[in-house]
Write a protein that holds these residues in place. Structure first.
Motif, PDB file in Angstrom:
ATOM      1  N   GLN A   1     -73.652 -38.439  44.975  1.00 41.56           N
ATOM      2  CA  GLN A   1     -72.431 -39.121  44.540  1.00 41.56           C
ATOM      3  C   GLN A   1     -71.202 -38.497  45.192  1.00 41.56           C
ATOM      4  OE1 GLN A   1     -71.726 -39.509  40.285  1.00 41.56           O
ATOM      5  NE2 GLN A   1     -69.677 -40.280  40.776  1.00 41.56           N
ATOM      6  N   SER A   2     -70.902 -38.997  46.387  1.00 39.13           N
ATOM      7  CA  SER A   2     -69.726 -38.509  47.105  1.00 39.13           C
ATOM      8  C   SER A   2     -69.392 -39.505  48.202  1.00 39.13           C
ATOM      9  CB  SER A   2     -70.030 -37.141  47.723  1.00 39.13           C
ATOM     10  OG  SER A   2     -68.923 -36.735  48.503  1.00 39.13           O
ATOM     11  N   GLY A   3     -68.110 -39.580  48.536  1.00 45.26           N
ATOM     12  CA  GLY A   3     -67.704 -40.459  49.634  1.00 45.26           C
ATOM     13  C   GLY A   3     -68.016 -39.801  50.975  1.00 45.26           C
ATOM     14  N   VAL A   4     -68.062 -40.610  52.018  1.00 46.31           N
ATOM     15  CA  VAL A   4     -68.284 -40.064  53.358  1.00 46.31           C
ATOM     16  C   VAL A   4     -66.933 -39.751  53.985  1.00 46.31           C
ATOM     17  CG1 VAL A   4     -69.104 -40.604  55.689  1.00 46.31           C
ATOM     18  CG2 VAL A   4     -70.460 -41.276  53.707  1.00 46.31           C
ATOM     19  N   LYS A   5     -66.795 -38.514  54.481  1.00 42.58           N
ATOM     20  CA  LYS A   5     -65.540 -38.123  55.101  1.00 42.58           C
ATOM     21  C   LYS A   5     -65.578 -38.427  56.599  1.00 42.58           C
ATOM     22  CE  LYS A   5     -63.203 -33.862  55.698  1.00 42.58           C
ATOM     23  NZ  LYS A   5     -63.377 -32.481  55.304  1.00 42.58           N
ATOM     24  N   GLN A   6     -66.746 -38.117  57.210  1.00 42.12           N
ATOM     25  CA  GLN A   6     -66.826 -38.303  58.657  1.00 42.12           C
ATOM     26  C   GLN A   6     -68.271 -38.490  59.095  1.00 42.12           C
ATOM     27  OE1 GLN A   6     -65.702 -34.982  61.073  1.00 42.12           O
ATOM     28  NE2 GLN A   6     -65.177 -36.222  62.833  1.00 42.12           N
TER      29      GLN A   6
END
Length: 473
Positions: free
Chosen positions: A57-62
């Protein structure tokens, strides 16, 4: 799909949302038409069912495609062998950063909308797609000014004829009891207990499925049911906050009533909308239901993706992007293969599900070095939904998309009951719109797929006294 094919491989599902959208009650209505519910479930359910899936559960940064690495917002990095990007799309807001402009695309935005509506006396809805249609029909006890850039409502799904057929439903004072709806309810897990932090609102939830408005009480402050005024062929030119508007010393209009000259409005509203047709209306807030743009931002930086005209990542007929080992499916991608003459891409739940399933098959086949055929669901565009409480089925080039002037339309309409339109080209059926319980979807699906020459039937094709199904069984 991947978890079943490769039970011993680790499969990571990265998502910002605490819940995952699961397809339930799946029903194959015909060869290409399908109905299903979209349900939110805790991600632990998926992990229980497939022990090799881990939900992060985390957004993609790069994304660093040359290193086969993904960096997440929480500071971690993950290596991948194969990657499928399914980040969907985000609402195309008419004006970014204005507190009075709400975009509706996901569960959270629908909830924010409902909160605001409880205090609302008048809202302006901008947009003419599926969400705008549903919204305007479902809202009660609140004046609605509906601004559309087309001549008729529902332009993405219908022509002017179908719009005419539906319009009486908007002015009907008595609401019939809605047909029991068996598709979906939206709840964000745990959202009842705690208010969501404001900063999180720009994080995108998952897209709404069909019937997203079920279970939301879309009721404003007034006691009447429907009160909708449609402004056609216009867009929003400018939005003024109350203070700005007072300084401008211009007049806004009252809600247009039948056969009365429109009066200047004495009420002071929190926000004012100036339309390109010169009219200004005050309202409590503005709903921007003007479509979506593919959510590609986190992935573009430093990666040389081929991007389509609509902003999506271009994919070939095996759902591969232009970069090795990276696939894409759903709203984020743009179909860049040569499509079947009766299929086109539309950013809808049904297509997202089909593309995701097919992308999984392609990734598996590629890993195992097998060849794979194009999925049958891309043979014919087919979508079933509900508008204004009518069942609506659209097939093939239902609005004569891309057929130029070389086509003819045949219509059959029974007021308040059904609307049937077929698009014909050189005696062959290319598309259809069916509103109401017509029972023609399977027959028409077959006629479009097998491209049979129907010239001999002429107008009789839609003759209600002829049981067309018997003809073509």
């Amino acid at each position: 799909k991947l978890a079943m094919e490769f039970p011993s491989e680790d499969i990571f599902l990265m998502t910002v949302s605490p819940v995952i959208k699961a397809v339930t009650n799946f029903k194959q209505v015909s060869k290409t038409l399908e109905e299903f519910d979209v349900e939110e479930q805790p991600s632990s359910l998926l992990e229980k069912r497939y022990p090799n899936i881990k939900v992060i559960q985390s957004g993609v940064k790069q994304l660093k495609s040359d290193e086969h690495k993904i960096f997440t917002e929480d500071g971690k990095e993950y290596m991948y062998e194969k990657l499928c990007l399914c980040a969907g799309a985000k609402p195309k807001l008419i004006f970014e950063g204005n507190p009075y402009v709400l975009g509706i695309r996901d569960t959270d935005s629908a909830q924010a909308f409902q909160k605001n509506l409880a205090q609302a006396e008048r809202i302006v809805v901008v947009g003419n797609g599926g969400i705008a249609l549903e919204l305007v029909y479902e809202i009660q006890g609140c004046e609605v000014i509906w601004a559309i850039k087309d001549k008729a409502i529902g332009n993405t799904f219908f022509d002017a004829g179908a719009a005419e057929f539906l319009i009486p439903k908007l002015s009907a004072e008595k609401r019939e009891t809605p047909i029991e709806c068996k598709r979906t309810k939206y709840t964000m897990e745990g959202s009842e207990e705690k208010e969501r932090p404001v900063a999180a609102s720009d994080k995108l939830g998952s897209a709404l499925g069909p019937d997203w408005h079920e279970g939301l009480h879309l009721k404003g402050t007034k006691e009447f049911s429907h009160k909708v005024h449609i402004e056609i062929l216009c867009e929003v030119k400018k939005i003024y906050l109350q203070q700005e508007f007072i300084q401008l010393q211009r007049t806004s209009l009252t809600f247009p009533q039948e056969e009365k000259n429109v009066e200047p409005d004495e009420v002071l509203w929190p926000v004012y909308v100036e339309l390109t047709n010169g009219k200004i209306y005050g309202c409590d807030f503005i709903v921007s239901a003007t479509g979506v743009v593919p959510n590609v931002q986190p992935f573009l930086d430093g990666n040389n993706f081929a991007v389509g005209e609509d902003g999506g990542l271009k994919v070939d007929k095996h759902m591969c992007t232009s970069l090795p080992d990276i696939y894409a499916a759903g709203d984020i991608c743009t179909a860049a293969w040569d499509p079947s003459p009766v299929w086109h891409q539309m950013r809808l739940w049904t297509q997202a599900r089909q593309m995701g399933w097919y992308a999984g098959k392609c990734m598996a086949a590629d890993t195992l070095g097998e060849s794979i055929e194009m999925d049958f669901s891309f043979e014919l565009f087919a979508h079933v939904t509900k508008f204004f409480n009518y069942k609506v089925v659209v097939l093939g080039k239902y609005n004569a998309q891309g057929l130029g002037l070389d086509h003819e339309l045949m219509l059959r309409c029974t007021k308040g009951q059904e609307y049937v339109k077929v698009v014909m080209q050189n005696g062959r059926m290319m598309g259809a719109v069916l509103i109401g319980e017509t029972d023609l979807e399977e027959t028409f699906e077959n006629l479009i797929l097998n491209q049979m020459d129907l010239s001999a039937y002429g107008e009789d094709l839609l003759n209600p006294d002829i049981d067309i199904e018997d003809y073509f069984d």
